[in-house]
Each structure stands twice: as structure tokens, then as C-alpha cells.
Design a protein around this motif. Structure first.
Motif, PDB file in Angstrom:
ATOM      1  N   UNK A   1       0.890  -1.274   0.073  1.00  0.00           N
ATOM      2  CA  UNK A   1       0.034  -0.227   0.127  1.00  0.00           C
ATOM      3  C   UNK A   1       0.941   1.329  -0.058  1.00  0.00           C
ATOM      4  N   UNK A   2       0.696   2.098  -0.861  1.00  0.00           N
ATOM      5  CA  UNK A   2       1.397   3.334  -0.999  1.00  0.00           C
ATOM      6  C   UNK A   2       0.380   4.408  -0.803  1.00  0.00           C
ATOM      7  N   UNK A   3       0.587   5.065   0.223  1.00  0.00           N
ATOM      8  CA  UNK A   3      -0.250   5.866   0.697  1.00  0.00           C
ATOM      9  C   UNK A   3       0.199   7.486   0.795  1.00  0.00           C
ATOM     10  N   UNK A   4       1.185   7.533  -0.207  1.00  0.00           N
ATOM     11  CA  UNK A   4       1.616   8.930  -0.178  1.00  0.00           C
ATOM     12  C   UNK A   4       0.958   9.813  -1.149  1.00  0.00           C
TER      13      UNK A   4
ATOM     14  N   UNK B   1      -5.391   8.511   4.962  1.00  0.00           N
ATOM     15  CA  UNK B   1      -4.214   7.307   5.073  1.00  0.00           C
ATOM     16  C   UNK B   1      -4.319   6.890   6.634  1.00  0.00           C
ATOM     17  N   UNK B   2      -4.596   7.450   7.563  1.00  0.00           N
ATOM     18  CA  UNK B   2      -5.069   6.988   8.871  1.00  0.00           C
ATOM     19  C   UNK B   2      -6.031   5.987   8.722  1.00  0.00           C
ATOM     20  N   UNK B   3      -7.079   6.283   8.140  1.00  0.00           N
ATOM     21  CA  UNK B   3      -8.217   5.344   8.126  1.00  0.00           C
ATOM     22  C   UNK B   3      -7.955   3.981   7.391  1.00  0.00           C
ATOM     23  N   UNK B   4      -7.116   4.120   6.311  1.00  0.00           N
ATOM     24  CA  UNK B   4      -6.746   2.973   5.665  1.00  0.00           C
ATOM     25  C   UNK B   4      -5.656   2.302   6.105  1.00  0.00           C
ATOM     26  N   UNK B   5      -4.754   2.746   7.002  1.00  0.00           N
ATOM     27  CA  UNK B   5      -3.950   1.902   7.651  1.00  0.00           C
ATOM     28  C   UNK B   5      -4.813   1.341   8.742  1.00  0.00           C
ATOM     29  N   UNK B   6      -5.885   1.882   9.344  1.00  0.00           N
ATOM     30  CA  UNK B   6      -6.581   1.178  10.474  1.00  0.00           C
ATOM     31  C   UNK B   6      -7.330   0.216   9.759  1.00  0.00           C
TER      32      UNK B   6
ATOM     33  N   UNK C   1       5.650  -1.587   8.100  1.00  0.00           N
ATOM     34  CA  UNK C   1       5.869  -0.336   7.532  1.00  0.00           C
ATOM     35  C   UNK C   1       7.134  -0.332   6.494  1.00  0.00           C
ATOM     36  N   UNK C   2       7.203  -0.072   5.281  1.00  0.00           N
ATOM     37  CA  UNK C   2       8.584  -0.389   4.423  1.00  0.00           C
ATOM     38  C   UNK C   2       8.949   0.906   4.338  1.00  0.00           C
ATOM     39  N   UNK C   3       8.215   2.134   4.046  1.00  0.00           N
ATOM     40  CA  UNK C   3       8.969   3.302   4.137  1.00  0.00           C
ATOM     41  C   UNK C   3       7.757   4.309   4.635  1.00  0.00           C
ATOM     42  N   UNK C   4       8.073   5.483   4.541  1.00  0.00           N
ATOM     43  CA  UNK C   4       7.229   6.633   5.106  1.00  0.00           C
ATOM     44  C   UNK C   4       5.779   6.390   4.230  1.00  0.00           C
ATOM     45  N   UNK C   5       4.760   5.813   4.760  1.00  0.00           N
ATOM     46  CA  UNK C   5       3.603   6.026   4.311  1.00  0.00           C
ATOM     47  C   UNK C   5       3.283   4.965   3.201  1.00  0.00           C
ATOM     48  N   UNK C   6       4.175   3.897   3.307  1.00  0.00           N
ATOM     49  CA  UNK C   6       4.406   2.686   2.530  1.00  0.00           C
ATOM     50  C   UNK C   6       4.195   1.660   3.475  1.00  0.00           C
ATOM     51  N   UNK C   7       3.244   0.577   3.289  1.00  0.00           N
ATOM     52  CA  UNK C   7       3.023  -0.636   3.944  1.00  0.00           C
ATOM     53  C   UNK C   7       3.074  -1.778   3.311  1.00  0.00           C
ATOM     54  N   UNK C   8       3.416  -2.983   3.816  1.00  0.00           N
ATOM     55  CA  UNK C   8       3.308  -4.095   3.156  1.00  0.00           C
ATOM     56  C   UNK C   8       2.277  -5.026   3.950  1.00  0.00           C
ATOM     57  N   UNK C   9       1.436  -5.682   3.463  1.00  0.00           N
ATOM     58  CA  UNK C   9       0.430  -6.497   4.030  1.00  0.00           C
ATOM     59  C   UNK C   9       0.629  -7.931   3.633  1.00  0.00           C
ATOM     60  N   UNK C  10       1.019  -8.940   4.530  1.00  0.00           N
ATOM     61  CA  UNK C  10       1.253 -10.077   4.079  1.00  0.00           C
ATOM     62  C   UNK C  10       0.314 -11.014   4.671  1.00  0.00           C
ATOM     63  N   UNK C  11      -0.329 -12.181   4.020  1.00  0.00           N
ATOM     64  CA  UNK C  11      -1.192 -13.223   4.469  1.00  0.00           C
ATOM     65  C   UNK C  11      -0.452 -14.121   5.462  1.00  0.00           C
ATOM     66  N   UNK C  12      -0.860 -15.006   6.105  1.00  0.00           N
ATOM     67  CA  UNK C  12      -0.595 -16.003   7.097  1.00  0.00           C
ATOM     68  C   UNK C  12       0.388 -16.739   6.591  1.00  0.00           C
ATOM     69  N   UNK C  13       0.378 -17.246   5.332  1.00  0.00           N
ATOM     70  CA  UNK C  13       1.004 -18.185   4.763  1.00  0.00           C
ATOM     71  C   UNK C  13       2.388 -17.685   4.089  1.00  0.00           C
ATOM     72  N   UNK C  14       2.605 -16.416   4.244  1.00  0.00           N
ATOM     73  CA  UNK C  14       3.694 -15.763   3.459  1.00  0.00           C
ATOM     74  C   UNK C  14       4.690 -15.478   4.513  1.00  0.00           C
ATOM     75  N   UNK C  15       6.089 -15.565   4.186  1.00  0.00           N
ATOM     76  CA  UNK C  15       7.352 -15.354   5.048  1.00  0.00           C
ATOM     77  C   UNK C  15       8.058 -14.269   4.440  1.00  0.00           C
TER      78      UNK C  15
END
Length: 145
Positions: A83-86, A93-98, A113-127
Motif C-alpha cells: 500500500x502506497x499512501x503517499x 491515510x490513517x483510516x486506510x492503515x486502521x 511499514x516499508x517506508x514513510x506511508x508505504x506498508x506491506x500486508x502479508x497473508x498468514x502463509x507468507x514469509x
């Protein structure tokens, strides 16, 4: 074609009609059939293989909170999402993160959090594999002390 004509065509001053002699009628007939022409045939094969093996990553750059549904649908299908929320307003952006935090909690995934306002969402089966270099041994070649 003379050199002056070639130079004029290169500068865009005249139309270069030499390309017409390379025109292939079979190519035009193939395009009318509705088939997409692919430069590299491996592109289609690679994408099908990635989808079959579940090796896909979704990237989403939402403009508003309404785009959160697309994030949820990808993640629910087991696809890691970046997710790139820049480009969003800070409140949205806060609502999307919530929303993403609740999504990852409910589906037993993780959010990082990968960078400022960039997030990585990983499913349970992902390393997640760290990109840091492994620690060197003290007696290795690069030990200059």
C-alpha cells in the motif's frame, strides 16, 4: 531515398514513407481477429505460472478511503499487498492503515511499514525474507582489522 530526404525524415519535417515497403498484409489480418500481439511469448507464460503458484504481489496506491475495498479483496485472496499512501490526505491515510490493521488481524496476516506511508500486508502463509546481508564471520577474507 536521398540523404537530404533521410535527414528531413529524421528531423520530422517530412513523412518517411519507406516503412510502407516493410508492411506485411498477414500481420494486419492477424490483428483484426482480436488477438493481442505480445512481443515476448514468455510474458504470458510467466504470468500464468505466477498465478498458478500463488506468486503474485499486489500494489495499490489509493486516492481515498473508498479504494480500501480493493486492498481487502486482494489480501482476502491471499495476495501480499504493498500500500502506497503517499498521495492521500493524512486523515484518510490513517483510516486506510486502521482498516489494513484490522484486515491483517482478522485474517492472521501481518502489516509492516516499508517506508514513510508505504506498508506491506502479508497473508498468514507468507514469509518475509530480510534483504540485509548475512553477518560475516570474523575470520573471513574481508576482516581487515
Amino acid at each position: 531515398m536521398g540523404s537530404v530526404r533521410k535527414a528531413s525524415a529524421w528531423l520530422g519535417l517530412v513523412d518517411d514513407n519507406d516503412d510502407e515497403r516493410y508492411y506485411d498484409d498477414d500481420y494486419a489480418e492477424g490483428q483484426e481477429s482480436g488477438e493481442a500481439w505480445v512481443t515476448d511469448p514468455r510474458v504470458k507464460v510467466a504470468s500464468e505460472t505466477a498465478e498458478e503458484k500463488g506468486r503474485r504481489i499486489g500494489t495499490v496506491t489509493p486516492d481515498s478511503f473508498r479504494d480500501a475495498r480493493g486492498i481487502g479483496e486482494l489480501f482476502r485472496d491471499g495476495v501480499p499487498v504493498i500500500m502506497n499512501l503517499t498521495s492521500m490526505e493524512p486523515a484518510d491515510a490513517k483510516r486506510v492503515v486502521d482498516f489494513a490493521a484490522g484486515l491483517t488481524f482478522g485474517l492472521r496476516g501481518t502489516i509492516e511499514r516499508v517506508a514513510n506511508r508505504v506498508f506491506l500486508l502479508t497473508p498468514a502463509n507468507t514469509e518475509i525474507v530480510s534483504g540485509e546481508a548475512p553477518s560475516r564471520h570474523s575470520d573471513g577474507f574481508f576482516n581487515q582489522s
